[in-house]
Design a protein around this motif. Structure first.
Motif, mmCIF file in Angstrom:
data_model
loop_
_atom_site.group_PDB
_atom_site.id
_atom_site.type_symbol
_atom_site.label_atom_id
_atom_site.label_comp_id
_atom_site.label_asym_id
_atom_site.label_seq_id
_atom_site.Cartn_x
_atom_site.Cartn_y
_atom_site.Cartn_z
ATOM 1 N N THR A 127 93.947 78.595 120.589
ATOM 2 C CA THR A 127 93.742 78.794 122.032
ATOM 3 C C THR A 127 94.386 80.088 122.518
ATOM 4 N N THR A 128 95.393 80.550 121.807
ATOM 5 C CA THR A 128 96.028 81.826 122.182
ATOM 6 C C THR A 128 95.085 83.005 121.992
ATOM 7 N N LEU A 129 94.106 82.863 121.090
ATOM 8 C CA LEU A 129 93.204 83.981 120.822
ATOM 9 C C LEU A 129 92.352 84.315 122.041
ATOM 10 N N HIS A 130 91.796 83.289 122.700
ATOM 11 C CA HIS A 130 90.970 83.637 123.855
ATOM 12 C C HIS A 130 91.831 84.090 125.025
ATOM 13 N N MET A 131 93.106 83.711 125.034
ATOM 14 C CA MET A 131 94.002 84.255 126.052
ATOM 15 C C MET A 131 94.262 85.745 125.816
ATOM 16 N N PHE A 132 94.409 86.145 124.543
ATOM 17 C CA PHE A 132 94.566 87.557 124.221
ATOM 18 C C PHE A 132 93.338 88.356 124.667
ATOM 19 N N ILE A 133 92.151 87.796 124.412
ATOM 20 C CA ILE A 133 90.919 88.493 124.809
ATOM 21 C C ILE A 133 90.844 88.610 126.327
ATOM 22 N N PHE A 134 91.219 87.554 127.032
ATOM 23 C CA PHE A 134 91.260 87.580 128.500
ATOM 24 C C PHE A 134 92.200 88.685 128.980
ATOM 25 N N GLN A 135 93.379 88.760 128.401
ATOM 26 C CA GLN A 135 94.351 89.787 128.794
ATOM 27 C C GLN A 135 93.816 91.184 128.495
ATOM 28 N N LYS A 136 93.179 91.340 127.346
ATOM 29 C CA LYS A 136 92.615 92.638 126.964
ATOM 30 C C LYS A 136 91.494 93.047 127.917
#
Length: 366
Positions: free
Chosen positions: A103-112
């Motif tokens: 779930t952290t991966l899509h948070m990274f993409i959101f932040q990017k």
């Protein structure tokens, strides 16, 4: 206990997860997407939300029902220790791993995408469903094994008798109505990490088990009365759409939800209860795809939303990207790398063994 494989239940699980993907992609094109942590398109497709509001009252409850049914089959040849160990491996392990690593991966993409400072933020995200399911297994296992031990007792006979009438399945809506009146969910379809989602899921999981436990009577009833259930659900949706701007009082939505689900069970029992190689593959792929689909979806949104193409084509393109990339990741990575398999809900077996098992006519629903 019943041992015949139920291909329709397998299909319903696959279909529900497919609808989940489309539902999440539609959120990207809604004005409130960012409020729940989704990437939002600058161009909107608010018209997509109208059919989604029909789906959102029953798609998640359906999965809880099906999960309860699956536990019934998983208990066939297991004692409580074996069942708890098996559910820990198949549900708790992917949930914990997903919590810290997926779930952290899509948070990274959101932040990017929004040029925010990158930060590690472990969270349940869309995997809240797995946490709920494991909790239900632990909470309800004593009751379920008691019922298994007394499967020829008066309770089962009485339950089967009630389920023989068209109104029988609808009677359980009383419990869902009480839940809605006590918890007062706003909105009704806010299931993720809420008490409403927990208690509604608990009820659906419990009754999913009891429906299969009651025997063939339930299935014969939903088969016979499927169009009545769907008709009632359609009328309630029409009232919700025209009179309440799609968010009716919770007690009405609870009844509508169960009517859709019983109608779907009846249709599935009539048309989907047959084996196929496609189903064998999809039923194995559905769980890993559910786990990974959000970061794939976000990656597709990041790549496609900036493109100078019509907004509806963006929706189609993100859908195609999510489906294709999820398939490729599952087929060529998750399915083939042994140590990854249990982290995504797959059994730790070689691909050769898995293929032979998938095509065995004796495999049962678990």
């Amino acid at each position: 206990m019943e041992t015949q494989r139920r291909h329709d239940i397998d299909w319903l699980r696959v279909i529900a997860i497919g609808l989940l993907l489309i539902y999440h992609i539609a959120i990207i094109f809604q004005p409130w997407a960012m409020f729940i942590g989704f990437i939002r398109s600058d161009e909107l497709l608010e018209g997509l939300w109208k059919p989604m509001t029909m789906l959102n009252v029953w798609r998640i409850p359906l999965l809880f029902y099906v999960s309860g049914m699956g536990l019934y089959f998983a208990m066939r040849k297991r004692n409580w220790k074996q069942l708890l160990m098996e559910r820990t491996k198949r549900i708790l392990l992917p949930f914990v791993f997903g919590f810290v690593a997926i779930t952290t991966l899509h948070m990274f993409i959101f932040q990017k995408y929004y040029n925010l400072p990158l930060g590690y933020y472990p969270h349940a995200g869309h995997l809240w469903f797995l946490g709920n399911i494991f909790a239900y297994v632990v909470l309800l296992m004593p009751l379920f094994f008691y019922l298994k031990k007394n499967e020829h007792g008066r309770f089962k006979k009485g339950l089967s008798f009630i389920m023989s009438y068209g109104a029988g399945p609808l009677l359980i809506s009383i419990f869902f109505i009480l839940e809605a009146l006590v918890v007062k969910p706003q909105p009704f379809a806010m299931y993720a990490q809420t008490w409403h989602g927990f208690f509604l899921g608990l009820l659906a999981f419990l009754f999913g088990f009891l429906f299969v436990y009651s025997g063939k009577t339930f299935w014969q009833t939903v088969l016979k009365w499927r169009w009545l259930y769907i008709g009632v659900a359609a009328i309630l949706y029409g009232i919700r759409y025209l009179e309440f701007a799609t968010e009716a009082p919770g007690y009405l939505m609870a009844i509508e939800s169960n009517c859709w689900i019983f109608g779907v069970f009846g249709l599935g029992y009539k048309y989907l209860n047959r084996p196929s190689k496609i189903l064998s593959y999809l039923s194995q792929a559905a769980y890993p795809v559910y786990i990974i689909h959000m970061f794939v979806l976000y990656a597709g949104a990041m790549l496609i939303l900036p493109m100078a193409i019509p907004v509806f084509l963006k929706f189609i393109a993100i859908t195609a990207f999510t489906v294709i990339m999820s398939y490729l990741i599952y087929e060529f990575i998750l399915r083939r790398i042994a140590f990854l398999r249990p982290l995504f809900g797959l059994k730790w077996t070689s691909k050769k063994f898995e293929n032979s098992k998938l095509h065995s006519p004796d495999i049962k629903l678990e």
